[in-house]
Write a protein that holds these residues in place. Sequence first.
Motif, PDB file in Angstrom:
ATOM      1  N   ASP A 193      44.334  86.245 117.631  1.00  0.00           N
ATOM      2  CA  ASP A 193      45.409  85.300 117.328  1.00  0.00           C
ATOM      3  C   ASP A 193      46.769  86.000 117.267  1.00  0.00           C
ATOM      4  N   GLN A 194      46.803  87.186 116.655  1.00  0.00           N
ATOM      5  CA  GLN A 194      48.073  87.903 116.560  1.00  0.00           C
ATOM      6  C   GLN A 194      48.534  88.395 117.926  1.00  0.00           C
ATOM      7  N   SER A 195      47.585  88.838 118.741  1.00  0.00           N
ATOM      8  CA  SER A 195      47.940  89.318 120.079  1.00  0.00           C
ATOM      9  C   SER A 195      48.479  88.189 120.948  1.00  0.00           C
ATOM     10  N   GLU A 196      48.014  86.968 120.697  1.00  0.00           N
ATOM     11  CA  GLU A 196      48.538  85.824 121.455  1.00  0.00           C
ATOM     12  C   GLU A 196      50.019  85.620 121.146  1.00  0.00           C
ATOM     13  N   LYS A 197      50.399  85.794 119.886  1.00  0.00           N
ATOM     14  CA  LYS A 197      51.807  85.693 119.512  1.00  0.00           C
ATOM     15  C   LYS A 197      52.621  86.781 120.205  1.00  0.00           C
ATOM     16  N   ALA A 198      52.076  88.005 120.235  1.00  0.00           N
ATOM     17  CA  ALA A 198      52.778  89.115 120.890  1.00  0.00           C
ATOM     18  C   ALA A 198      52.922  88.849 122.380  1.00  0.00           C
ATOM     19  N   TRP A 199      51.880  88.329 123.018  1.00  0.00           N
ATOM     20  CA  TRP A 199      51.907  88.042 124.449  1.00  0.00           C
ATOM     21  C   TRP A 199      52.961  86.994 124.773  1.00  0.00           C
ATOM     22  N   LYS A 200      53.016  85.925 123.969  1.00  0.00           N
ATOM     23  CA  LYS A 200      54.011  84.877 124.190  1.00  0.00           C
ATOM     24  C   LYS A 200      55.427  85.417 123.996  1.00  0.00           C
ATOM     25  N   TYR A 201      55.587  86.308 123.022  1.00  0.00           N
ATOM     26  CA  TYR A 201      56.902  86.910 122.796  1.00  0.00           C
ATOM     27  C   TYR A 201      57.340  87.715 124.018  1.00  0.00           C
ATOM     28  N   LEU A 202      56.414  88.492 124.582  1.00  0.00           N
ATOM     29  CA  LEU A 202      56.744  89.296 125.758  1.00  0.00           C
ATOM     30  C   LEU A 202      57.104  88.410 126.952  1.00  0.00           C
ATOM     31  N   LEU A 203      56.379  87.312 127.118  1.00  0.00           N
ATOM     32  CA  LEU A 203      56.698  86.389 128.210  1.00  0.00           C
ATOM     33  C   LEU A 203      58.084  85.781 128.019  1.00  0.00           C
ATOM     34  N   ASN A 204      58.403  85.409 126.790  1.00  0.00           N
ATOM     35  CA  ASN A 204      59.734  84.865 126.505  1.00  0.00           C
ATOM     36  C   ASN A 204      60.812  85.911 126.731  1.00  0.00           C
ATOM     37  N   GLU A 205      60.514  87.145 126.370  1.00  0.00           N
ATOM     38  CA  GLU A 205      61.468  88.237 126.573  1.00  0.00           C
ATOM     39  C   GLU A 205      61.716  88.454 128.058  1.00  0.00           C
ATOM     40  N   LEU A 206      60.662  88.405 128.837  1.00  0.00           N
ATOM     41  CA  LEU A 206      60.777  88.577 130.284  1.00  0.00           C
ATOM     42  C   LEU A 206      61.564  87.430 130.900  1.00  0.00           C
ATOM     43  N   ALA A 207      61.345  86.229 130.388  1.00  0.00           N
ATOM     44  CA  ALA A 207      62.041  85.062 130.917  1.00  0.00           C
ATOM     45  C   ALA A 207      63.521  85.072 130.551  1.00  0.00           C
ATOM     46  N   SER A 208      63.860  85.694 129.437  1.00  0.00           N
ATOM     47  CA  SER A 208      65.249  85.695 128.990  1.00  0.00           C
ATOM     48  C   SER A 208      66.111  86.703 129.734  1.00  0.00           C
ATOM     49  N   GLU A 209      65.465  87.671 130.397  1.00  0.00           N
ATOM     50  CA  GLU A 209      66.217  88.661 131.167  1.00  0.00           C
ATOM     51  C   GLU A 209      66.797  88.006 132.418  1.00  0.00           C
ATOM     52  N   SER A 210      68.015  88.371 132.762  1.00  0.00           N
ATOM     53  CA  SER A 210      68.657  87.791 133.942  1.00  0.00           C
ATOM     54  C   SER A 210      68.341  88.616 135.181  1.00  0.00           C
ATOM     55  N   GLY A 211      68.283  87.954 136.317  1.00  0.00           N
ATOM     56  CA  GLY A 211      68.070  88.656 137.569  1.00  0.00           C
ATOM     57  C   GLY A 211      66.601  88.799 137.926  1.00  0.00           C
ATOM     58  N   GLN A 212      66.351  89.344 139.108  1.00  0.00           N
ATOM     59  CA  GLN A 212      64.999  89.540 139.606  1.00  0.00           C
ATOM     60  C   GLN A 212      64.534  90.966 139.340  1.00  0.00           C
ATOM     61  N   GLY A 213      63.231  91.155 139.354  1.00  0.00           N
ATOM     62  CA  GLY A 213      62.670  92.484 139.204  1.00  0.00           C
ATOM     63  C   GLY A 213      62.826  93.067 137.815  1.00  0.00           C
ATOM     64  N   ASN A 214      62.837  92.214 136.786  1.00  0.00           N
ATOM     65  CA  ASN A 214      62.946  92.697 135.417  1.00  0.00           C
ATOM     66  C   ASN A 214      61.664  93.394 135.003  1.00  0.00           C
ATOM     67  N   CYS A 215      61.816  94.370 134.135  1.00  0.00           N
ATOM     68  CA  CYS A 215      60.659  95.143 133.686  1.00  0.00           C
ATOM     69  C   CYS A 215      60.734  95.311 132.175  1.00  0.00           C
ATOM     70  N   VAL A 216      59.733  94.803 131.481  1.00  0.00           N
ATOM     71  CA  VAL A 216      59.626  94.937 130.034  1.00  0.00           C
ATOM     72  C   VAL A 216      58.406  95.794 129.738  1.00  0.00           C
ATOM     73  N   VAL A 217      58.574  96.810 128.895  1.00  0.00           N
ATOM     74  CA  VAL A 217      57.481  97.711 128.528  1.00  0.00           C
ATOM     75  C   VAL A 217      57.087  97.445 127.084  1.00  0.00           C
ATOM     76  N   ALA A 218      55.785  97.299 126.832  1.00  0.00           N
ATOM     77  CA  ALA A 218      55.264  97.132 125.478  1.00  0.00           C
ATOM     78  C   ALA A 218      54.491  98.386 125.085  1.00  0.00           C
ATOM     79  N   VAL A 219      54.764  98.886 123.882  1.00  0.00           N
ATOM     80  CA  VAL A 219      54.095 100.097 123.384  1.00  0.00           C
ATOM     81  C   VAL A 219      53.436  99.759 122.055  1.00  0.00           C
ATOM     82  N   GLY A 220      52.121  99.932 121.985  1.00  0.00           N
ATOM     83  CA  GLY A 220      51.419  99.608 120.751  1.00  0.00           C
ATOM     84  C   GLY A 220      50.004 100.143 120.740  1.00  0.00           C
ATOM     85  N   HIS A 221      49.250  99.740 119.739  1.00  0.00           N
ATOM     86  CA  HIS A 221      47.860 100.165 119.569  1.00  0.00           C
ATOM     87  C   HIS A 221      47.013  99.641 120.734  1.00  0.00           C
TER      88      HIS A 221
END
Length: 201
Positions: free
Chosen positions: A97-125
């Motif tokens: 359940d917690q990972s689902e929240k993290a996944w949705k956050y990353l998708l929203n973060e990726l969507a909020s970036e402007s332009g094409q070819g955006n790259c978001v890196v997640a670092v965790g356990h």
Amino acid sequence: MQQAQKTAELLLDAKVNTVISSSKLGSIETAKAISQVQEAADCLGADCVPRYVEMKQLEDLNVENILKQSDKGVKGLPLQSGWLNIYEDEVITELWDQSEKAWKYLLNELASESGQGNCVVAVGHPAVLIAMMGHCLNLTKGWLGAFHLDAGSICVVDFPDGPSGRGIVRCINYTAHLGRWSIPITRTTLDDEDFVYTDDP
């Protein structure tokens, strides 16, 4: 720290926009290493202009407290394939359940970036990263034990139709960049001398 540096060097050509980490010291150090190498891309000859990388921390990437609820943890031992199968269903459900929240956050973060070819890196356990892979592939929590990630490994998910589309897992548990800092711990179930291991984070 050597793992963090090697990981950062491998990502140099990826043109990272944002690095999101858990608040654990090891994750923060890795995130800093990635950001520093990215922002030095012009000096390192990988880009003609300086880059700016935004660093953020996400509490939903912290899952150590969830795993500590169980007395079946493997603290201090190599994380063997299928190690998440040892945990009780309550622990796995909370992780899922917690990972689902993290996944949705990353998708929203990726969507909020402007332009094409955006790259978001997640670092965790590894546990939360495995669970997020499960969400990406539309699996259920029962599949978590089928995945394995080593310390310092890299997984790549592409979104050819944008973050609102389906993610495609390009690679998982890539560790070749770590060289002698990579400790092979995953074994094949086949007695095949020609099997090639690519174990890695």
